[in-house]
Design a protein around this motif. Structure first.
Motif, PDB file in Angstrom:
ATOM      1  N   TYR A   1      33.306  55.339   1.090  1.00  0.00           N
ATOM      2  CA  TYR A   1      32.297  55.568   1.940  1.00  0.00           C
ATOM      3  C   TYR A   1      32.195  54.683   3.289  1.00  0.00           C
ATOM      4  N   ARG A   2      32.499  53.493   2.814  1.00  0.00           N
ATOM      5  CA  ARG A   2      32.567  52.635   4.185  1.00  0.00           C
ATOM      6  C   ARG A   2      33.780  52.774   4.891  1.00  0.00           C
ATOM      7  N   ARG A   3      34.831  53.110   4.227  1.00  0.00           N
ATOM      8  CA  ARG A   3      36.292  53.358   4.969  1.00  0.00           C
ATOM      9  C   ARG A   3      35.951  54.494   6.118  1.00  0.00           C
ATOM     10  N   LEU A   4      35.065  55.429   5.520  1.00  0.00           N
ATOM     11  CA  LEU A   4      34.839  56.510   6.550  1.00  0.00           C
ATOM     12  C   LEU A   4      33.967  55.944   7.848  1.00  0.00           C
ATOM     13  N   TRP A   5      33.194  54.783   7.741  1.00  0.00           N
ATOM     14  CA  TRP A   5      32.813  54.175   8.855  1.00  0.00           C
ATOM     15  C   TRP A   5      33.651  53.601   9.621  1.00  0.00           C
ATOM     16  N   THR A   6      34.810  53.017   9.320  1.00  0.00           N
ATOM     17  CA  THR A   6      36.034  52.343   9.783  1.00  0.00           C
ATOM     18  C   THR A   6      36.757  53.249  10.536  1.00  0.00           C
ATOM     19  N   GLU A   7      36.920  54.668  10.059  1.00  0.00           N
ATOM     20  CA  GLU A   7      37.870  55.491  10.740  1.00  0.00           C
ATOM     21  C   GLU A   7      37.291  56.461  11.802  1.00  0.00           C
ATOM     22  N   ARG A   8      35.815  56.133  11.874  1.00  0.00           N
ATOM     23  CA  ARG A   8      35.226  57.141  12.909  1.00  0.00           C
ATOM     24  C   ARG A   8      35.538  56.949  14.410  1.00  0.00           C
ATOM     25  N   ASP A   9      35.657  58.142  15.110  1.00  0.00           N
ATOM     26  CA  ASP A   9      35.910  58.104  16.196  1.00  0.00           C
ATOM     27  C   ASP A   9      35.085  56.873  17.121  1.00  0.00           C
ATOM     28  N   LEU A  10      35.650  56.484  18.031  1.00  0.00           N
ATOM     29  CA  LEU A  10      34.782  55.394  18.925  1.00  0.00           C
ATOM     30  C   LEU A  10      33.799  55.934  19.813  1.00  0.00           C
ATOM     31  N   ARG A  11      34.012  57.410  19.913  1.00  0.00           N
ATOM     32  CA  ARG A  11      32.715  58.186  20.756  1.00  0.00           C
ATOM     33  C   ARG A  11      31.438  58.348  19.804  1.00  0.00           C
ATOM     34  N   VAL A  12      31.752  58.042  18.485  1.00  0.00           N
ATOM     35  CA  VAL A  12      30.521  57.928  17.524  1.00  0.00           C
ATOM     36  C   VAL A  12      29.555  56.896  18.161  1.00  0.00           C
TER      37      VAL A  12
ATOM     38  N   ARG B   1      28.901  53.228  13.320  1.00  0.00           N
ATOM     39  CA  ARG B   1      30.266  52.610  13.357  1.00  0.00           C
ATOM     40  C   ARG B   1      30.034  51.028  12.681  1.00  0.00           C
ATOM     41  N   ILE B   2      30.905  50.629  12.367  1.00  0.00           N
ATOM     42  CA  ILE B   2      30.918  49.048  11.941  1.00  0.00           C
ATOM     43  C   ILE B   2      30.613  48.286  13.001  1.00  0.00           C
ATOM     44  N   ASP B   3      29.612  47.065  12.828  1.00  0.00           N
ATOM     45  CA  ASP B   3      29.220  46.459  13.851  1.00  0.00           C
ATOM     46  C   ASP B   3      30.285  45.023  13.884  1.00  0.00           C
ATOM     47  N   ALA B   4      29.884  44.233  14.797  1.00  0.00           N
ATOM     48  CA  ALA B   4      30.786  42.936  15.212  1.00  0.00           C
ATOM     49  C   ALA B   4      30.535  42.211  13.993  1.00  0.00           C
ATOM     50  N   ASP B   5      29.596  42.430  13.155  1.00  0.00           N
ATOM     51  CA  ASP B   5      29.288  41.452  11.928  1.00  0.00           C
ATOM     52  C   ASP B   5      30.040  41.951  10.628  1.00  0.00           C
ATOM     53  N   GLY B   6      30.546  43.321  10.694  1.00  0.00           N
ATOM     54  CA  GLY B   6      31.404  43.805   9.821  1.00  0.00           C
ATOM     55  C   GLY B   6      30.384  44.707   8.955  1.00  0.00           C
ATOM     56  N   ARG B   7      29.236  44.787   9.619  1.00  0.00           N
ATOM     57  CA  ARG B   7      28.196  45.802   8.755  1.00  0.00           C
ATOM     58  C   ARG B   7      28.346  47.158   9.230  1.00  0.00           C
ATOM     59  N   PRO B   8      27.869  48.402   8.124  1.00  0.00           N
ATOM     60  CA  PRO B   8      27.584  47.847   6.989  1.00  0.00           C
ATOM     61  C   PRO B   8      28.876  47.344   6.070  1.00  0.00           C
ATOM     62  N   THR B   9      28.587  46.418   5.068  1.00  0.00           N
ATOM     63  CA  THR B   9      29.500  46.022   3.965  1.00  0.00           C
ATOM     64  C   THR B   9      29.614  47.299   2.957  1.00  0.00           C
ATOM     65  N   VAL B  10      30.471  46.965   2.054  1.00  0.00           N
ATOM     66  CA  VAL B  10      30.461  48.054   1.037  1.00  0.00           C
ATOM     67  C   VAL B  10      29.256  47.858   0.183  1.00  0.00           C
TER      68      VAL B  10
END
Length: 171
Positions: free
Chosen positions: A28-39, A44-53
């Motif tokens: 489910y976190r991988r979904l966050w990393t794959e989201r379109d940049l327009r989301v 989306r994953i922030d600069a601090d890598g959140r949300p984490t697993v």
């Protein structure tokens, strides 16, 4: 009306939908990393890598109506699909939500999972479902159209990249 009872499993020809578990949080976190940049950035994953697993694992219980979408042939979890209750919506009119890993796109899995969830909602006596979709997300708009949703013309959010449109389906 009582809250909609979450099924143990929904089965289709190629998929099994069942409650999500914490051991799938990395998917489910991988979904966050794959989201379109327009989301929008908050999805989306922030600069601090959140949300984490761990963060994602901790949030799974907050949305019990979202089900893991698992392929029958490989047992691989490829995303989620289900119903979300919102405090500002009638309890018998949940939102349909779905998201699949990019590797699962273009194979009809979202439509197949969505059909199973629409059937669950119908059996639960929901009179109507709704979903929101970004105007630029042509693939998800097509899935919703195949599931019998229609766009209402209502814009529920705006960003520099587009508009989030309200769609509904009477059951």
């Amino acid at each position: 009306m009582a809250p909609i009872r979450v099924p143990r499993a929904l089965e289709t020809d190629r998929l099994v939908l069942r409650p999500r578990s914490v051991d799938e949080a990395a998917t489910y976190r991988r979904l966050w990393t794959e989201r379109d940049l327009r989301v929008p950035a908050h999805r989306r994953i922030d600069a601090d890598g959140r949300p984490t697993v761990a963060d994602v694992a901790g949030q799974l219980a907050d949305e019990p109506g979202l089900l893991a979408v698992r392929r029958r042939d490989t047992a691989e979890v490829i995303g989620y699909c289900g119903l979300i209750d919102h405090a500002d919506a009638p309890p018998d009119e949940p939102e349909l939500a779905f998201e699949l890993l990019r590797s699962a796109h273009g194979r009809g899995y979202a439509t197949e999972a969505g059909q199973a969830v629409v059937g669950w909602a119908r059996e639960s006596s929901c009179p109507r479902l709704w979903a929101t979709v970004w105007d630029w997300n042509v693939a998800s708009r097509r899935v919703l159209e195949k599931l019998g949703f229609h766009e209402t013309g209502t814009v529920v959010a705006r960003s520099v990249d587009g508009r989030s449109l309200l769609t509904v389906r009477e059951l």
